[in-house]
Motif scaffolding. Structure first.
Motif, mmCIF file in Angstrom:
data_model
loop_
_atom_site.group_PDB
_atom_site.id
_atom_site.type_symbol
_atom_site.label_atom_id
_atom_site.label_comp_id
_atom_site.label_asym_id
_atom_site.label_seq_id
_atom_site.Cartn_x
_atom_site.Cartn_y
_atom_site.Cartn_z
ATOM 1 N N GLN A 1 18.453 36.918 -28.085
ATOM 2 C CA GLN A 1 18.457 35.497 -28.322
ATOM 3 C C GLN A 1 18.048 34.873 -27.058
ATOM 4 O OE1 GLN A 1 21.071 33.214 -30.705
ATOM 5 N NE2 GLN A 1 21.286 34.947 -32.087
ATOM 6 N N MET A 2 17.143 34.099 -26.889
ATOM 7 C CA MET A 2 16.932 33.228 -25.708
ATOM 8 C C MET A 2 17.434 31.860 -25.906
ATOM 9 S SD MET A 2 14.763 35.098 -24.319
ATOM 10 C CE MET A 2 13.831 34.132 -23.182
ATOM 11 N N PHE A 3 17.784 31.537 -24.737
ATOM 12 C CA PHE A 3 18.267 29.950 -24.400
ATOM 13 C C PHE A 3 17.721 29.442 -23.182
ATOM 14 C CE2 PHE A 3 21.670 32.317 -26.867
ATOM 15 C CZ PHE A 3 21.830 31.359 -27.719
ATOM 16 N N TYR A 4 17.499 28.238 -23.175
ATOM 17 C CA TYR A 4 16.901 27.626 -22.026
ATOM 18 C C TYR A 4 17.681 26.625 -21.267
ATOM 19 C CZ TYR A 4 12.924 30.092 -23.972
ATOM 20 O OH TYR A 4 12.053 30.980 -24.396
ATOM 21 N N ILE B 1 29.665 30.189 -27.580
ATOM 22 C CA ILE B 1 29.464 30.445 -26.263
ATOM 23 C C ILE B 1 29.291 29.075 -25.507
ATOM 24 C CG2 ILE B 1 28.630 32.887 -26.426
ATOM 25 C CD1 ILE B 1 25.858 31.597 -25.958
ATOM 26 N N ILE B 2 29.447 28.981 -24.319
ATOM 27 C CA ILE B 2 28.824 27.783 -23.538
ATOM 28 C C ILE B 2 28.070 28.347 -22.373
ATOM 29 C CG2 ILE B 2 30.454 26.119 -23.932
ATOM 30 C CD1 ILE B 2 31.899 26.988 -21.207
ATOM 31 N N TYR B 3 27.083 27.829 -22.172
ATOM 32 C CA TYR B 3 26.048 28.226 -21.026
ATOM 33 C C TYR B 3 25.462 26.910 -20.121
ATOM 34 C CZ TYR B 3 22.209 26.741 -23.717
ATOM 35 O OH TYR B 3 21.064 26.220 -24.652
ATOM 36 N N GLU C 1 31.652 13.515 -4.911
ATOM 37 C CA GLU C 1 31.556 14.654 -3.940
ATOM 38 C C GLU C 1 30.134 15.448 -4.267
ATOM 39 O OE1 GLU C 1 35.021 16.427 -2.342
ATOM 40 O OE2 GLU C 1 34.858 14.043 -2.514
ATOM 41 N N GLY C 2 29.610 14.546 -5.158
ATOM 42 C CA GLY C 2 28.220 14.907 -5.623
ATOM 43 C C GLY C 2 28.155 16.479 -6.518
ATOM 44 N N ILE C 3 29.427 16.645 -7.222
ATOM 45 C CA ILE C 3 29.678 17.832 -7.932
ATOM 46 C C ILE C 3 29.206 17.693 -9.336
ATOM 47 C CG2 ILE C 3 31.101 19.304 -8.911
ATOM 48 C CD1 ILE C 3 32.805 18.850 -6.413
ATOM 49 N N VAL C 4 28.194 18.682 -9.819
ATOM 50 C CA VAL C 4 27.419 18.664 -11.288
ATOM 51 C C VAL C 4 28.074 19.742 -11.975
ATOM 52 C CG1 VAL C 4 25.269 18.972 -12.158
ATOM 53 C CG2 VAL C 4 25.556 17.573 -10.240
ATOM 54 N N SER C 5 28.152 19.343 -13.137
ATOM 55 C CA SER C 5 28.298 20.336 -14.262
ATOM 56 C C SER C 5 27.822 19.913 -15.348
ATOM 57 C CB SER C 5 29.843 20.200 -14.631
ATOM 58 O OG SER C 5 30.337 21.289 -15.209
ATOM 59 N N SER C 6 26.840 20.949 -15.962
ATOM 60 C CA SER C 6 26.078 20.670 -17.008
ATOM 61 C C SER C 6 25.951 22.007 -17.884
ATOM 62 C CB SER C 6 24.511 20.580 -16.490
ATOM 63 O OG SER C 6 23.718 20.295 -17.567
ATOM 64 N N PHE C 7 26.861 21.980 -19.110
ATOM 65 C CA PHE C 7 27.007 22.869 -19.889
ATOM 66 C C PHE C 7 26.638 22.661 -21.416
ATOM 67 C CE2 PHE C 7 29.190 24.481 -16.540
ATOM 68 C CZ PHE C 7 29.219 25.814 -16.494
ATOM 69 N N GLN C 8 26.016 23.448 -22.260
ATOM 70 C CA GLN C 8 25.871 23.333 -23.390
ATOM 71 C C GLN C 8 26.702 24.367 -24.403
ATOM 72 O OE1 GLN C 8 23.079 21.964 -25.258
ATOM 73 N NE2 GLN C 8 22.819 20.723 -23.191
ATOM 74 N N GLY D 1 32.634 32.608 -22.611
ATOM 75 C CA GLY D 1 33.390 32.266 -23.817
ATOM 76 C C GLY D 1 34.059 31.041 -23.654
ATOM 77 N N ILE D 2 34.596 30.438 -24.889
ATOM 78 C CA ILE D 2 35.482 29.075 -24.685
ATOM 79 C C ILE D 2 36.768 29.764 -24.096
ATOM 80 C CG2 ILE D 2 36.402 27.135 -25.967
ATOM 81 C CD1 ILE D 2 33.193 27.446 -26.114
ATOM 82 N N ASN D 3 37.074 28.607 -23.120
ATOM 83 C CA ASN D 3 38.281 28.884 -22.412
ATOM 84 C C ASN D 3 38.640 30.437 -21.673
ATOM 85 O OD1 ASN D 3 39.123 26.123 -22.638
ATOM 86 N ND2 ASN D 3 39.873 26.459 -24.489
ATOM 87 N N GLY D 4 37.367 30.945 -21.422
ATOM 88 C CA GLY D 4 37.644 32.336 -21.024
ATOM 89 C C GLY D 4 37.813 33.419 -22.038
ATOM 90 N N ALA D 5 37.575 33.073 -23.131
ATOM 91 C CA ALA D 5 37.386 33.961 -24.376
ATOM 92 C C ALA D 5 36.671 35.100 -23.860
ATOM 93 C CB ALA D 5 37.289 33.574 -25.620
#
Ligand code: SLL
Length: 146
Positions: free
Chosen positions: A102-105, A13-15, A119-126, A42-46
């Motif tokens: 399950q917990m994620f932070y 998964i990505i979050y 543009e100040g666009i931010v993307s932050s994924f795990q 999911g990965i790539n829309g899975a």
């Protein structure tokens, strides 16, 4: 109610969050400067809905109704705000899994410092892998047929 011995099944998964400045959409009577979306995907829309029952996002207490529950995909919350804070993400699995939540932070990131984007666009994924250790037989069937 039997478990499949000696088997581990991993599902990626990505979050995380995306954010962008409100720019000329900013309400001058509000201190909110950014729009952001926190999500579990999911990965790539899975599809991940066959093993996820619900995702609960716990926002900062400055938000009205900070506990936001998504029972169906997309598992995401879009909000506006001015600050960064930690979001608790609780994933409950389908009942066949017979697994605890399950917990994620995730540290909500809205400021682009350290990220070069005009543009100040931010993307932050795990990236994470949910592990089903010795899954229930019914869960094994669900996981391996999807
Ligand atoms: C900070 N520790 O002080 C953080 C808290 C809280 C962010 C950030 C808006 C809430 C609302 C919002 O952005 N809260 O007005 O509904 O930076």
């Amino acid at each position: 109610i039997k478990r499949v011995k000696g088997v581990q099944i991993y599902r990626p998964i990505i979050y995380g969050n995306k954010a962008k400045p409100l720019g000329n959409k900013k309400d001058p009577t509000s201190d909110h400067t950014h729009e952001w979306t926190i999500s579990v995907q999911g990965i790539n829309g899975a599809d991940i809905s066959h093993f996820i029952k619900k995702v609960t996002f716990k926002l900062h207490d400055t938000y009205a109704n900070p506990t936001r529950v998504c029972e169906n995909p997309p598992y995401e919350v879009t909000e506006t705000g001015w600050g960064e804070f930690e979001i608790q993400i609780r994933i409950n699995f389908v009942s066949e899994a017979n697994e605890k939540a399950q917990m994620f932070y995730h540290h909500l990131k809205i400021h682009p410092y350290g990220i070069e984007d005009p543009e100040g666009i931010v993307s932050s994924f795990q990236y994470e892998e949910v592990v089903f250790n010795e899954p229930m037989e019914a869960m094994y069937d669900i996981l391996t047929s999807n």
